[in-house]
Design an enzyme around this catalytic site. Sequence first.
Site, PDB file in Angstrom:
ATOM      1  N   ASP A 204       1.175   2.157  18.221  1.00 51.01           N
ATOM      2  CA  ASP A 204       0.171   3.073  18.763  1.00 51.01           C
ATOM      3  C   ASP A 204      -1.217   2.552  18.398  1.00 51.01           C
ATOM      4  OD1 ASP A 204      -1.091   5.457  19.842  1.00 51.01           O
ATOM      5  OD2 ASP A 204       0.878   6.389  19.651  1.00 51.01           O
ATOM      6  N   HIS A 279      -2.558   3.153  24.501  1.00 54.64           N
ATOM      7  CA  HIS A 279      -2.182   3.296  23.074  1.00 54.64           C
ATOM      8  C   HIS A 279      -1.990   1.920  22.439  1.00 54.64           C
ATOM      9  CE1 HIS A 279      -1.855   7.669  22.738  1.00 54.64           C
ATOM     10  NE2 HIS A 279      -1.365   7.674  23.976  1.00 54.64           N
ATOM     11  N   GLU A 343      -0.949   8.145  28.966  1.00 53.58           N
ATOM     12  CA  GLU A 343      -2.340   8.253  28.527  1.00 53.58           C
ATOM     13  C   GLU A 343      -3.078   6.917  28.546  1.00 53.58           C
ATOM     14  OE1 GLU A 343      -2.031  12.161  25.675  1.00 53.58           O
ATOM     15  OE2 GLU A 343      -1.648  10.261  24.710  1.00 53.58           O
TER      16      GLU A 343
HETATM   17  C1  TNX Z   1       0.458  13.705  23.361  1.00 55.60           C
HETATM   18  S1  TNX Z   1       3.256  12.954  24.506  1.00 55.60           S
HETATM   19  C2  TNX Z   1       0.784  12.392  23.173  1.00 55.60           C
HETATM   20  C3  TNX Z   1       0.829  11.828  21.821  1.00 55.60           C
HETATM   21  C4  TNX Z   1       0.273  12.776  20.810  1.00 55.60           C
HETATM   22  C5  TNX Z   1       0.769  14.187  21.074  1.00 55.60           C
HETATM   23  C6  TNX Z   1       0.328  15.225  20.079  1.00 55.60           C
HETATM   24  C7  TNX Z   1       2.403  11.740  24.789  1.00 55.60           C
HETATM   25  C8  TNX Z   1       2.961  10.856  25.768  1.00 55.60           C
HETATM   26  N1  TNX Z   1       1.221  11.560  24.187  1.00 55.60           N
HETATM   27  O1  TNX Z   1       0.176  10.580  21.779  1.00 55.60           O
HETATM   28  O2  TNX Z   1       0.651  12.338  19.547  1.00 55.60           O
HETATM   29  O3  TNX Z   1       0.365  14.588  22.358  1.00 55.60           O
HETATM   30  O4  TNX Z   1       1.070  16.397  20.195  1.00 55.60           O
END
Ligand code: TNX
Length: 546
Positions: A204, A279, A343
């Site tokens: 990450d 990430h 993301e």
């Molecule tokens: C969303 S679920 C994210 C994570 C975070 C999380 C915190 C996802 C694909 N991405 O990177 O840690 O929310 O709840």
Amino acid sequence: MKKLLTIYAAALALAFASCEAPRMSRIDQVNIVPKPTLAVVAEGVFDLTKGTPVNLLTDDAEAHYAVNLFNELVSPSLGKALKPVRTEVAADGAVNIELDPALGPEAYTLSITPARMTVTAGSAAGAFYAFQTLRQLLPDAALRGEQAGVIELPAVSITDEPFFAYRGTLLDVGRHFFTAQEVKDYLDLMAIHKINRLQWHLTDDQGWRIEIKQYPKLTEIGSVRASTQNNQAEFLKLPVTMDGVPSGGFYTQDEIRDVVQYAAERFITVIPEIEMPGHATAALASYPELGCLGEGYEVSGVWGVHKEVFCAGKESTFEFLENVLAEVIGLFPSTYIHLGGDECPKERWEACPLCQARMKEEGLKDEFELQSYFMRRMEKFAQSHGRQIIGWDEILEGGLSPTATVLSWRGSKGGIEAAKQGNNAIMCPQEYCYFDYYQTEDWQNEPYIGWGSCIPVEKAYRLDPLEGLDADEQKFILGPQANLWGEYIAQVPHLQYMTLPRLAALAEVGWTYGPKDWDDFKARVTAFKRLYDAKGYVYAPHMFED
Ligand code: TNX
């Protein structure tokens, strides 16, 4: 003095000889979670002692493995491992173990009468689940491993099989590192809940945790950050504060192999997750040439979505990721490899001449299609090595590959859409399955920090992974998954508290499909409370209080 000591020792030996290990009475009430397909409680008990013969009706490695599993459970209390004997037919006064491939691979029957105990399982995995059920039938003192002359087992007849083949959890070691031993302990926790998939979130923005021989800087540089955000800035709408303390850690390839093996012994498949194209800050800090900017990256210490992502224009990015995946594939036998895909802000790609050139060349109309190109290209590589990919539901954007499996996190809609397109999907909708969220509304009074909003056990229990799908589409839902994101979870007690008892709810969602009866679940889940107490696990107490 010497004489006195001798007399004392003799007296002690006598006292021990006359003090027989006690009879452990049967549990008051039979409660099993997840609820078996069929369970009938009868009168009476079976007396298990260290003299009870273990009859093996099938003579192969899997059956012998099943005996070991049984011994792991009862030998601490009985003071010795029971030796199996090969027999043709089940007998009274004995524990009888048989493998019957006519049952499903994870299916089992467990029959206990005052005369005998018999386990029939589809494979060693089924036997493993039979013994997880048997664990819930043991008295508290046996769970604690106290000595017993006789362990009374209640008479029951159970026929059982999971509804979903995929029953998963995600463990995020990217945000906070957990040692290989701590991960193994977590696998034990999963196993008692009959959870059989671990998505190991290994990379990450805040840390790269897996040794890659060809790219040593990934762990030399990417596994350590200088400082870590230590307040809930997003949730409380506060400026970010930092702790100023370096933090890091990674697994060597030997450790990875060891964890994978440990998991396999518990019938858990470890699915590695290597995040791309987003990430990626820790990877870019290690190899800055792989980003659109080419320089200026640092392993991040703050949470949230980061705009630094792998450059989709450079061939070297794909070469790097393929080499990384080749090593990952060599370490993990899992058919599925998780490639992230979530993301990924498009800001850098919009301004990057190489990314723009790639879009032109490939006839991609926007950056979402560029992301889809990225994922499909990496999927092709995984497939050329005989693997399938999973991606977060963002992989639907810009065109979903027909062979990818979607992990639905922004609600269930991504999973539903995938199933309607004929793609497999796993359900981990945020509002049910994010175990990093608080356990109660009264979050100020909880002992451990959560991500923000709250998911009480009842909410986790209410997930219906098949909602909104017709019978044909339902076939594409592999099962549910709970996600343990690690932004605020740095210690094992915290990890356990966030996991328990919500994992019991997830276990039932994954194993037992059918009408929900919260009161019934609440009564049965005391089986796990007994276990958590006996093992000293930390858990959220709320559902056991009223
Ligand atoms: C969303 S679920 C994210 C994570 C975070 C999380 C915190 C996802 C694909 N991405 O990177 O840690 O929310 O709840």
